[in-house]
Scaffold this active site. Structure first.
Site: not given
Ligand code: F6P
Length: 548
Positions: A206, A212, A267-268, A353, A384, A512
């Site tokens: 987003k 990452e 995002g979620r 979140e 289990h 972060k």
């Molecule tokens: O670090 C949390 C977050 O901002 C989430 O809310 C989001 O889903 C995820 O990182 C990934 O964010 P993006 O889609 O901007 O890479």
């Protein structure tokens, strides 16, 4: 702002919970033959039994009254009409607009958001069809066989969870892979299983700034070049999903291969948008749209059903009942369906979140407990592993059992065992086993009398563990859409009652920022800053060994 603990319904519930604390669930069933009918509800092909909860009709009425006094109906309307309910970020939360079918226009900043949603959906359809038909080809002229979604959090968990859940609907010839972790081990394993000539990468972010995702996207790009793909041909292998189209273009993705999302999609809550491109590529656009229509059906129910028969509202209230009045700290998600194995992880983000907050919307600290620790595992595996604690441990753990009545494989024996275990576990957790019953059972098993006494307490189960049972007739795109939307709305209602903003996530920022400092220090780019002794020690430990 509303003082939650001062509401009359809250205070009545505080009184009322004392009478229910000691009341065994099994006696509630014995006393009321209509309990199952009273506390269960069907919507289309989704059925929810919430009768195995520590509630009476009076509890239920008080909880519904709490929702009313906390303004839940008004907040539902505010969400559906596009009000800026995400107040800290000054924007609406409009995931519902992504799946609306022919409803009223929702206007944000003077624009009907439905127009952009429909345009983007048409663009996704065209793209998906071109990949499936083989019109879209890799640099060597071969059709795409593998799709790699590079994203994290909401840009990974939803698409991955849905792709695994809808495996039975996958189109022939397309495999999906997910790369989320900055740990290079993950992308390295994906590289082992893909062919650079026939792979399409979706850079799904987003913000397009996430460490990452950027790191993995750069690595994928470098890998393609190292495999002999010319820079000019990369466009045939990379598309992007983002609100930040400029950054995607700067990364080298052609503008026509960028799929927009909007800041009013959290995002979620975004799998319904172009964020779900991997889903559409994996199961086809028609199935993707059935997923949306399932969610739309739940939206319609959520918006129009009275509070007392509104499934997300009921589930939200039951959660609050245990968290705030019984001190439960966690919520278990137990899908008895292998295909739903990523649902607990998905709901962890969706719930924690959203509702892992300690200040209200006005910034004042709460004086009650908010979102639970969400965890879970697929059944029967969990039985289990950790069910011992659910049956005989010292914690109250409300649990949602989720299953499908009809299997979509031919192994009837397996399915009866799966479903039988689901039902048996909720019964055992509810009823427990008294010490007398334990003695009786041990005697029946031929246990010698001295052993019966020695083992009776070890075979006593307190029961009284509350569960919801959610049964889908079968797992298909429509019922899955309903299920996910049910949880989205449950989380929203809880946030409304707790007076918190479920749509921001400031809590992820600090880590972060600090990681960026340490990453730089690890690379030797800056002298170690003023860390605490532990962090400095660990940093030196790593640097010494990395450099040796
Ligand atoms: O670090 C949390 C977050 O901002 C989430 O809310 C989001 O889903 C995820 O990182 C990934 O964010 P993006 O889609 O901007 O890479």
């Amino acid at each position: 702002m509303l003082q939650l603990t001062q509401l009359a319904a809250w205070q009545s519930l505080e009184q009322h919970c004392h009478t229910l604390r000691e009341q065994p669930l099994r006696t509630l069933f014995d006393d009321d033959p209509s309990r199952f009918d009273r506390f269960s509800i069907r919507l289309d092909r989704l059925f929810v039994d919430y009768s195995k909860n520590r509630i009476t009709q009076q509890t239920f009425d008080l909880l519904v009254e709490l929702a009313r006094q906390a303004g839940v109906p008004e907040w539902i309307e505010r969400m559906f009409s596009g009000d800026a309910i995400n107040e800290t970020e000054r924007r609406p939360a409009l995931h519902i607009a992504l799946r609306q079918e022919g409803a009223d226009a929702i206007v944000v900043n003077g624009e009907d958001v439905g127009i952009a949603v429909r345009e983007t959906r048409a663009k996704i359809r065209t793209f998906v069809e071109s990949v499936h038909s083989g019109r879209w080809r890799g640099h060597a002229g071969e059709p795409i066989t593998d799709v790699v979604n590079i994203g994290i959090g909401g840009s990974d968990l939803g698409p991955e969870m849905v792709c695994l859940a809808l495996h039975d609907y996958a189109v022939d010839g397309i495999k999906v892979h997910f790369v989320s972790n900055v740990d290079g081990a993950q992308i390295a394993q994906v590289f082992e299983n893909i062919n650079p000539r026939t792979t399409l990468f979706i850079v799904n972010s987003k913000s397009f700034t996430t460490l990452e995702t950027r790191t993995n996207a750069e690595t994928a790009r470098a890998w393609m070049l190292a495999q002999g793909v010319a820079e000019a041909d990369l466009a045939k292998h990379f598309v992007a999903v983002s609100t930040n189209i400029e950054a995607a273009e700067a990364f080298g993705i052609e503008p026509e291969n960028c799929f927009p999302i909007w800041d009013w999609v959290g995002g979620r809550y975004s799998l319904w948008s172009a964020t779900g491109l991997a889903i559409a590529l994996y199961v086809g656009m028609d199935h993707f749209e059935q997923l949306l229509s399932g969610a739309a059906a739940m939206d319609g129910h959520f918006r129009s059903a009275p509070l007392a028969s509104n499934i997300p509202v009921i589930m939200a209230l039951l959660g609050i009942w245990y968290i705030d009045f019984f001190g439960a700290e966690s919520q278990a998600i137990l899908p008895y369906d292998y295909r739903l194995r990523r649902l607990p992880a998905y709901l962890q983000q969706a719930d924690m979140e959203s509702n892992g907050k300690r200040v209200r919307r006005d910034g004042v600290a709460v004086d009650y407990v908010t979102g639970p620790i969400v965890w879970g595992e697929v059944g029967t595996n969990g039985q289990h592993a950790f069910f011992q604690l659910l049956h005989q441990g010292c914690h109250l753990v409300p649990a949602d059992f989720i299953g499908c009545v009809r299997p979509q494989h031919g192994y009837a024996v397996h399915h009866r065992a799966l479903l039988g275990n689901l039902l048996a576990q909720t019964e055992a957790l509810m009823r427990g086993q008294t010490t007398d019953e334990a003695r009786e059972r041990l005697a029946k098993r031929g246990c010698p009398p001295e052993d019966i006494e020695r083992l009776a307490s070890h075979n006593t189960f307190p029961g009284n563990q509350p569960t919801n049972t959610i049964l889908l007739d079968e797992l298909d795109p429509h019922t899955l859409g309903m299920l996910i939307a049910l949880y989205e709305h449950k989380i929203f209602v809880q946030g409304v009652i707790w007076g918190i903003n479920s749509f921001d996530q400031w809590g992820v920022e600090l880590g972060k920022v600090m990681a960026n400092v340490i990453i730089d220090e690890l690379a030797g780019g800056s002298t170690p800053s003023d860390h605490d002794a532990s962090t400095s020690g660990l940093l030196s430990h790593c640097k010494e060994r990395l450099d040796s």
